[in-house]
Design a protein around this motif. Structure first.
Motif, PDB file in Angstrom:
ATOM      1  N   GLY A 175       0.787  -1.226   0.000  1.00  0.00           N
ATOM      2  CA  GLY A 175       0.000   0.000   0.000  1.00  0.00           C
ATOM      3  C   GLY A 175       0.813   1.265   0.000  1.00  0.00           C
ATOM      4  N   LYS A 176       2.143   1.165  -0.013  1.00  0.00           N
ATOM      5  CA  LYS A 176       2.982   2.364   0.062  1.00  0.00           C
ATOM      6  C   LYS A 176       2.727   3.301  -1.109  1.00  0.00           C
ATOM      7  N   ASP A 177       2.521   2.729  -2.293  1.00  0.00           N
ATOM      8  CA  ASP A 177       2.317   3.549  -3.488  1.00  0.00           C
ATOM      9  C   ASP A 177       0.844   3.694  -3.857  1.00  0.00           C
ATOM     10  N   GLN A 178      -0.047   3.202  -2.992  1.00  0.00           N
ATOM     11  CA  GLN A 178      -1.481   3.310  -3.270  1.00  0.00           C
ATOM     12  C   GLN A 178      -1.984   4.708  -2.920  1.00  0.00           C
ATOM     13  N   PRO A 179      -3.056   5.173  -3.619  1.00  0.00           N
ATOM     14  CA  PRO A 179      -3.693   6.445  -3.216  1.00  0.00           C
ATOM     15  C   PRO A 179      -4.175   6.370  -1.776  1.00  0.00           C
ATOM     16  N   THR A 180      -4.088   7.477  -1.067  1.00  0.00           N
ATOM     17  CA  THR A 180      -4.442   7.522   0.358  1.00  0.00           C
ATOM     18  C   THR A 180      -5.650   8.415   0.583  1.00  0.00           C
ATOM     19  N   ILE A 181      -6.563   7.933   1.410  1.00  0.00           N
ATOM     20  CA  ILE A 181      -7.725   8.715   1.827  1.00  0.00           C
ATOM     21  C   ILE A 181      -7.523   9.114   3.276  1.00  0.00           C
ATOM     22  N   GLU A 182      -7.511  10.414   3.543  1.00  0.00           N
ATOM     23  CA  GLU A 182      -7.269  10.935   4.892  1.00  0.00           C
ATOM     24  C   GLU A 182      -8.577  10.986   5.684  1.00  0.00           C
ATOM     25  N   VAL A 183      -8.540  10.484   6.911  1.00  0.00           N
ATOM     26  CA  VAL A 183      -9.711  10.490   7.787  1.00  0.00           C
ATOM     27  C   VAL A 183      -9.279  10.962   9.166  1.00  0.00           C
ATOM     28  N   ASN A 184      -9.988  11.937   9.713  1.00  0.00           N
ATOM     29  CA  ASN A 184      -9.662  12.426  11.058  1.00  0.00           C
ATOM     30  C   ASN A 184     -10.044  11.415  12.137  1.00  0.00           C
ATOM     31  N   PHE A 185     -11.293  10.959  12.081  1.00  0.00           N
ATOM     32  CA  PHE A 185     -11.792  10.031  13.111  1.00  0.00           C
ATOM     33  C   PHE A 185     -12.696   9.026  12.416  1.00  0.00           C
ATOM     34  N   PHE A 202     -14.144   1.213  11.459  1.00  0.00           N
ATOM     35  CA  PHE A 202     -14.347   0.236  10.395  1.00  0.00           C
ATOM     36  C   PHE A 202     -15.663  -0.518  10.577  1.00  0.00           C
ATOM     37  N   LEU A 203     -16.341  -0.764   9.461  1.00  0.00           N
ATOM     38  CA  LEU A 203     -17.513  -1.628   9.455  1.00  0.00           C
ATOM     39  C   LEU A 203     -17.234  -2.873   8.611  1.00  0.00           C
ATOM     40  N   ILE A 209     -17.821  11.215  13.125  1.00  0.00           N
ATOM     41  CA  ILE A 209     -17.259   9.907  12.809  1.00  0.00           C
ATOM     42  C   ILE A 209     -17.474   9.578  11.336  1.00  0.00           C
ATOM     43  N   LYS A 210     -16.457   9.007  10.712  1.00  0.00           N
ATOM     44  CA  LYS A 210     -16.573   8.466   9.375  1.00  0.00           C
ATOM     45  C   LYS A 210     -16.623   6.933   9.487  1.00  0.00           C
ATOM     46  N   TYR A 211     -17.542   6.327   8.749  1.00  0.00           N
ATOM     47  CA  TYR A 211     -17.731   4.878   8.789  1.00  0.00           C
ATOM     48  C   TYR A 211     -17.061   4.273   7.561  1.00  0.00           C
ATOM     49  N   ILE A 212     -16.072   3.418   7.813  1.00  0.00           N
ATOM     50  CA  ILE A 212     -15.139   2.986   6.767  1.00  0.00           C
ATOM     51  C   ILE A 212     -15.411   1.540   6.352  1.00  0.00           C
ATOM     52  N   THR A 213     -15.341   1.290   5.045  1.00  0.00           N
ATOM     53  CA  THR A 213     -15.317  -0.083   4.546  1.00  0.00           C
ATOM     54  C   THR A 213     -14.231  -0.189   3.487  1.00  0.00           C
ATOM     55  N   THR A 214     -13.773  -1.405   3.269  1.00  0.00           N
ATOM     56  CA  THR A 214     -12.801  -1.639   2.205  1.00  0.00           C
ATOM     57  C   THR A 214     -13.508  -1.937   0.883  1.00  0.00           C
ATOM     58  N   PHE A 215     -14.846  -1.987   0.907  1.00  0.00           N
ATOM     59  CA  PHE A 215     -15.639  -2.292  -0.271  1.00  0.00           C
ATOM     60  C   PHE A 215     -16.616  -1.144  -0.528  1.00  0.00           C
ATOM     61  N   SER A 216     -17.524  -1.311  -1.473  1.00  0.00           N
ATOM     62  CA  SER A 216     -18.562  -0.311  -1.731  1.00  0.00           C
ATOM     63  C   SER A 216     -19.837  -0.706  -1.003  1.00  0.00           C
ATOM     64  N   PHE A 217     -20.465   0.248  -0.352  1.00  0.00           N
ATOM     65  CA  PHE A 217     -21.732  -0.017   0.320  1.00  0.00           C
ATOM     66  C   PHE A 217     -22.805  -0.364  -0.713  1.00  0.00           C
ATOM     67  N   THR A 218     -23.605  -1.384  -0.414  1.00  0.00           N
ATOM     68  CA  THR A 218     -24.719  -1.732  -1.290  1.00  0.00           C
ATOM     69  C   THR A 218     -25.930  -0.870  -0.925  1.00  0.00           C
ATOM     70  N   ARG A 219     -26.957  -0.948  -1.760  1.00  0.00           N
ATOM     71  CA  ARG A 219     -28.166  -0.164  -1.512  1.00  0.00           C
ATOM     72  C   ARG A 219     -28.797  -0.544  -0.176  1.00  0.00           C
ATOM     73  N   GLU A 279     -25.186   9.451   4.473  1.00  0.00           N
ATOM     74  CA  GLU A 279     -24.350   8.940   3.387  1.00  0.00           C
ATOM     75  C   GLU A 279     -23.006   9.658   3.321  1.00  0.00           C
ATOM     76  N   ASN A 280     -22.991  10.949   3.687  1.00  0.00           N
ATOM     77  CA  ASN A 280     -21.715  11.685   3.630  1.00  0.00           C
ATOM     78  C   ASN A 280     -20.770  11.307   4.769  1.00  0.00           C
ATOM     79  N   GLN A 281     -21.225  10.446   5.681  1.00  0.00           N
ATOM     80  CA  GLN A 281     -20.358   9.945   6.748  1.00  0.00           C
ATOM     81  C   GLN A 281     -19.686   8.629   6.376  1.00  0.00           C
ATOM     82  N   CYS A 282     -20.038   8.068   5.211  1.00  0.00           N
ATOM     83  CA  CYS A 282     -19.528   6.770   4.783  1.00  0.00           C
ATOM     84  C   CYS A 282     -18.339   6.948   3.849  1.00  0.00           C
ATOM     85  N   VAL A 283     -17.282   6.204   4.096  1.00  0.00           N
ATOM     86  CA  VAL A 283     -16.072   6.272   3.272  1.00  0.00           C
ATOM     87  C   VAL A 283     -15.772   4.882   2.732  1.00  0.00           C
ATOM     88  N   GLU A 284     -15.690   4.769   1.416  1.00  0.00           N
ATOM     89  CA  GLU A 284     -15.388   3.499   0.761  1.00  0.00           C
ATOM     90  C   GLU A 284     -13.942   3.540   0.268  1.00  0.00           C
TER      91      GLU A 284
END
Length: 402
Positions: free
Chosen positions: A147-157, A160-161, A193-203, A216-221
């Motif tokens: 992950g060293k060269d992967q794009p990074t998403i910054e999150v304050n707080f 994980f879900l 709080i931001k709610y994080i997943t490593t995948f995309s949230f389904t409907r 929805e704006n609290q969810c980070v994929e």
């Protein structure tokens, strides 16, 4: 017959290949660590981390007692393999802690401190585990650089879900969203709080999050990117394999009840029958192939058939909350018995007899019976073979419910 056998062989081969590739993709980011450390070693070292970091416990430990099924509840004696599950078990007191300045590995449950002083392994064996500096020094360089060269998403707080099976409704409820119980114990502004997943949230996952007041704006994929967290809230799992927490189940039920009460007008009469069969479509697997005949025989007892994919989350809550008798093939939709107040659950197995909903029923104080269907030969080698149900056997269980 020869052509049929060849087709079945090719189908099995393709399935093995598909699931092998899926397994390798899921664990490729952590397989290097697994070569060096066994789970018990990781858990032993995690105790050192817990003694030097601020671990906050909440709620309480619980004692749950599970009684075996009677002969009337299990007429075919298919649950004899569950003997090891009977008796008392302890649900440990849950906890949470805040890890500062950590980064996630792409597409994995593993997060690490920016200075490599420790790692947090989310949901290892149904538990959180921590690998401290003694182990990270030994980790192969290749694992450290992932992950060293992967794009990074910054999150304050963030929190994980993640679940082991993210698109499965049962795992989402009992391994993911249920851990948010800890937020009621933490004196922080949950709007931050931001709610994080490593995948995309389904409907349907978004609809559940909405019911829990998460916008929805609290969810980070992350979707393969690296997450960089100023603070990461690590929540202990609330289910350990087949073991459920009754307190956690009550918390989940109350959260959804409140959401339903606030979103629906008061109804003088229920919209759904209290006696129903959960239907499954042919392409889903575990379909009752003679379900039309079954329904015809059961209509005189007040039964209707519902397909859960045609109901939204709060409608499913309403259906099960009003339930008296539920008949369903084994499947994730039975997770909704969480919302029952009193009901008789009749589960129909195909090839595999799994105790997930037996234990959930017993934990919740619901009546439970089960039978095993006759497997359809044409789908016998599928992951979820379809079945035929012996109607007279089903009728006997229903009559015992009255």
């Amino acid at each position: 017959m020869k052509i049929l056998a060849v087709n079945q062989f090719l189908k099995i081969t393709l399935q093995i290949k598909r699931y092998t590739l899926k397994f390798l993709r899921r664990y490729q980011q952590v397989k290097f660590a697994l070569r060096f450390f066994r789970e018990n070693e990781i858990l032993q070292i995690s105790s050192k981390f817990h003694s030097s970091h601020s671990i906050h416990k909440y709620s309480k430990a619980e004692i749950i007692r599970i009684e075996p099924l009677s002969q009337e509840e299990d007429k075919l004696n298919i649950t004899k393999q569950w003997n090891y599950l009977y008796g008392e078990y302890t649900v440990e007191q849950p906890y949470y802690y805040i890890a500062s300045n950590v980064r996630s590995f792409p597409n994995s449950f593993l997060v690490r401190a920016q200075d490599d002083s420790y790692m947090v392994w989310e949901q290892l064996g149904g538990r959180n585990a921590v690998i401290d500096e003694h182990l990270t020094e030994l980790l192969p360089q290749k694992l450290r650089l992932l992950g060293k060269d992967q794009p990074t998403i910054e999150v304050n707080f963030g929190v994980f879900l993640n679940t082991r099976n993210p698109n499965n409704y049962f795992h989402w409820l009992f391994d993911g969203i249920n851990r948010l119980e800890a937020l009621d114990e933490i004196s922080i502004n949950t709007k931050n709080i931001k709610y994080i997943t490593t995948f995309s949230f389904t409907r349907w996952q978004k609809s559940i999050l909405k019911a829990f007041g998460i916008k929805e704006n609290q969810c980070v994929e992350l979707n393969g990117n690296v997450g960089s967290f100023k603070e990461l809230l690590v929540l202990s799992p609330r289910r350990n394999h087949f073991r459920y927490s009754l307190d956690n189940c009550n918390w989940l039920r109350e959260k959804v009840r409140s959401a339903h009460k606030n979103s629906e007008p008061f109804l003088k009469s229920p919209r759904y029958s209290s006696r129903f069969i959960i239907g499954r479509k042919l392409n889903e697997g575990r379909c009752i192939l003679n379900q039309d005949e079954v329904l015809e025989k059961l209509r005189s007892y007040g039964f209707q058939m519902y397909y859960l994919d045609e109901l939204d989350f709060l409608e499913q809550y309403e259906l099960f909350n009003n339930a008296e008798i539920i008949i369903s093939p084994h499947g994730a939709g039975l997770a909704n018995i969480l919302f029952c107040t009193k009901a008789h659950v009749i589960e129909i197995f195909s090839d595999r007899v799994l105790p997930f909903y037996f234990l959930l029923s017993k934990t919740l104080g619901l009546s439970y019976s089960c039978i095993q269907g006759n497997i359809d030969e044409l789908s016998a080698f599928n992951k979820r073979p379809n079945i035929y149900v012996e109607i007279n056997l089903l009728l006997d269980l229903i009559k015992n419910s009255f």
